[in-house]
Design a protein around this motif. Sequence first.
Motif, mmCIF file in Angstrom:
data_model
loop_
_atom_site.group_PDB
_atom_site.id
_atom_site.type_symbol
_atom_site.label_atom_id
_atom_site.label_comp_id
_atom_site.label_asym_id
_atom_site.label_seq_id
_atom_site.Cartn_x
_atom_site.Cartn_y
_atom_site.Cartn_z
ATOM 1 N N UNK A 255 31.245 33.127 56.485
ATOM 2 C CA UNK A 255 30.400 32.191 57.222
ATOM 3 C C UNK A 255 29.989 31.272 55.977
ATOM 4 N N UNK A 256 29.621 31.756 54.976
ATOM 5 C CA UNK A 256 28.754 30.915 53.923
ATOM 6 C C UNK A 256 29.914 29.795 53.004
ATOM 7 N N UNK A 257 30.898 30.699 52.512
ATOM 8 C CA UNK A 257 31.956 30.331 51.430
ATOM 9 C C UNK A 257 33.524 30.124 52.108
ATOM 10 N N UNK A 258 33.626 30.732 53.208
ATOM 11 C CA UNK A 258 35.079 30.671 53.784
ATOM 12 C C UNK A 258 35.764 31.759 53.416
ATOM 13 N N UNK A 259 37.194 31.903 53.808
ATOM 14 C CA UNK A 259 38.135 33.022 53.397
ATOM 15 C C UNK A 259 38.325 32.683 51.746
ATOM 16 N N UNK A 260 38.669 31.500 51.516
ATOM 17 C CA UNK A 260 39.173 31.292 49.985
ATOM 18 C C UNK A 260 37.889 31.832 49.110
ATOM 19 N N UNK A 261 36.649 31.787 49.481
ATOM 20 C CA UNK A 261 35.484 32.158 48.824
ATOM 21 C C UNK A 261 35.415 33.606 48.673
ATOM 22 N N UNK A 262 35.578 34.216 49.983
ATOM 23 C CA UNK A 262 35.384 35.982 49.975
ATOM 24 C C UNK A 262 36.696 36.344 49.099
ATOM 25 N N UNK A 263 37.766 35.847 49.472
ATOM 26 C CA UNK A 263 38.896 36.475 48.639
ATOM 27 C C UNK A 263 38.953 36.084 47.025
ATOM 28 N N UNK A 264 38.179 35.060 46.571
ATOM 29 C CA UNK A 264 37.862 34.839 45.193
ATOM 30 C C UNK A 264 36.934 36.210 44.652
ATOM 31 N N UNK A 265 35.889 36.343 45.503
ATOM 32 C CA UNK A 265 34.750 37.368 45.175
ATOM 33 C C UNK A 265 35.484 38.666 45.000
ATOM 34 N N UNK A 266 36.309 39.209 46.248
ATOM 35 C CA UNK A 266 37.079 40.292 46.158
ATOM 36 C C UNK A 266 37.828 40.553 44.997
ATOM 37 N N UNK A 267 38.842 39.338 44.642
ATOM 38 C CA UNK A 267 39.519 39.589 43.248
ATOM 39 C C UNK A 267 38.793 39.866 42.195
ATOM 40 N N UNK A 268 37.654 39.015 42.036
ATOM 41 C CA UNK A 268 36.861 39.205 40.727
ATOM 42 C C UNK A 268 36.207 40.660 40.678
ATOM 43 N N UNK A 269 35.911 41.149 41.720
ATOM 44 C CA UNK A 269 35.313 42.534 41.816
ATOM 45 C C UNK A 269 36.470 43.426 41.253
ATOM 46 N N UNK A 270 37.459 43.473 41.811
ATOM 47 C CA UNK A 270 38.661 44.442 41.569
ATOM 48 C C UNK A 270 38.913 43.944 40.094
ATOM 49 N N UNK A 271 39.031 42.986 39.305
ATOM 50 C CA UNK A 271 39.241 42.672 38.033
ATOM 51 C C UNK A 271 38.076 43.331 37.174
ATOM 52 N N UNK A 272 36.764 43.102 37.769
ATOM 53 C CA UNK A 272 35.733 43.703 36.902
ATOM 54 C C UNK A 272 36.028 45.175 37.059
ATOM 55 N N UNK A 273 36.019 45.778 38.190
ATOM 56 C CA UNK A 273 36.223 47.241 38.366
ATOM 57 C C UNK A 273 37.436 47.891 37.434
ATOM 58 N N UNK A 274 38.657 47.075 37.294
ATOM 59 C CA UNK A 274 39.463 47.530 36.489
ATOM 60 C C UNK A 274 39.088 47.518 34.995
ATOM 61 N N UNK A 275 38.765 46.669 34.645
ATOM 62 C CA UNK A 275 38.256 46.615 33.251
ATOM 63 C C UNK A 275 36.987 47.540 32.989
ATOM 64 N N UNK A 276 36.122 47.761 33.910
ATOM 65 C CA UNK A 276 35.077 48.799 33.703
ATOM 66 C C UNK A 276 35.738 50.099 33.563
ATOM 67 N N UNK A 277 36.951 50.488 34.481
ATOM 68 C CA UNK A 277 37.535 51.732 34.168
ATOM 69 C C UNK A 277 38.005 51.852 32.848
#
Length: 426
Positions: free
Chosen positions: A38-60
């Motif tokens: 509702x705040x940042x739209x689908x593109x914003x949400x997907x960008x957040x999810x992708x960023x979290x996946x990348x950070x999770x991979x780097x952390x692992x």
Amino acid sequence: MPDPIAPALRRFLGSARFAQALTLAILGTGFATHALRSLIGWPGLIAVVVALVVLAGVSLVARWQAVDWYGVLPLSLLVFVGWAAASVLWSEYPATTAVRVGYLVAFGLLGVYVALARDTIQVVRAAGDVLRVLLGASLALEVLSGILLDLPIAFLGIEGALASGGPVQGLFGTRNLLGFVALIAALTFVVEWRTRSVSRPTAIASMVLAGVMVLLSGSPTTFVSLIVLLVATLALFGLRRADAQTRWRWQVALVTGGVVALAIGFAARVRIIELLDARGEFDVRLETWREMSRYLDMNPMQGWGWAGIWPTSPPYSWITLATGRPHASGLSAYVDVYFQLGVIGGVLFVGMLGLALVRAWLLASARRAVVYVWPALVLVVVAVTSVAESYALVEGGWMLIVICAVKAARDMSWRDAWKPALTPAF
């Protein structure tokens, strides 16, 4: 002279504090997807999810040697996701299906990270912190909308009905999703209290907040899930007190009683619906399922292809047109999986969820630590809610399944249990 930045960065990314912060961000995103869209739209949400996946991979990668990689993923989970990915081959909209499978995998990977990087008690603490904030913010917005302004907050889906007693939606868009999250929160807060993870005043205030939001949601689905959760909790704590030698008999009796209760509930479903004042919601679901059945005969074994949240393409647009209501799901995870992935996908989903629930239940009934109760009862809530909602297939609901399934599989692996039986003795 060696560069000190790279080792310092690696230590930071592999630190417990970074894992804790990332876990909070992952759980917050999983439960607040509606608000983020509702705040940042689908593109914003997907960008957040992708960023979290990348950070999770780097952390692992940074924590590689500290993580026990053996038996990371349960086979049932891999097979289900694999079948969803394979549906790209026969989907009428392969590009959309491929994107939706990627969305499913992304939240699955985030769930795997949380399960690997944090102990169960740490997951409970993180979920408790996130849900306290989301429910508190939801109540504050409902007070602002329904009492102070007396106006709906349309872009968040808040109708502003608090002054009339609800139902309210909070940050979650619908009363049923609010009720589901509040019920998970109530369970989490109780486990926090029993494990003394938070102070007594915080635990009491949190449980009151969750209870108020469950009531204000006015969700019949949540009320049914609450009744089942209370019965399951009593049964589980009874089993934990039973003698280890006789516990299996009580387990058999419990399964038998559950089957009988399901049969009675099905026979008395009309009366139950009337008592819950849920005739309108039931009629909506029945009409939707009836329209879905018209198209199931075309692809009964493999389904129409994975979608998760319904797209606007056929046959989903045809169902929406026929019912006269916009739908983001099939209003039942079991029916939805059957429609999207066919009989095979439905069997795989039920098998995956059932196997995770059995593992978690057996662990919760046998282990002394109270924290083992959390995955088992979370899966009970998800399994019951899935009869009338499709939250288990997307975002936070799917992530909960993955977290609980991975935790249960790592503590009770069937492959490990069979090894002694299959190894020849000399």
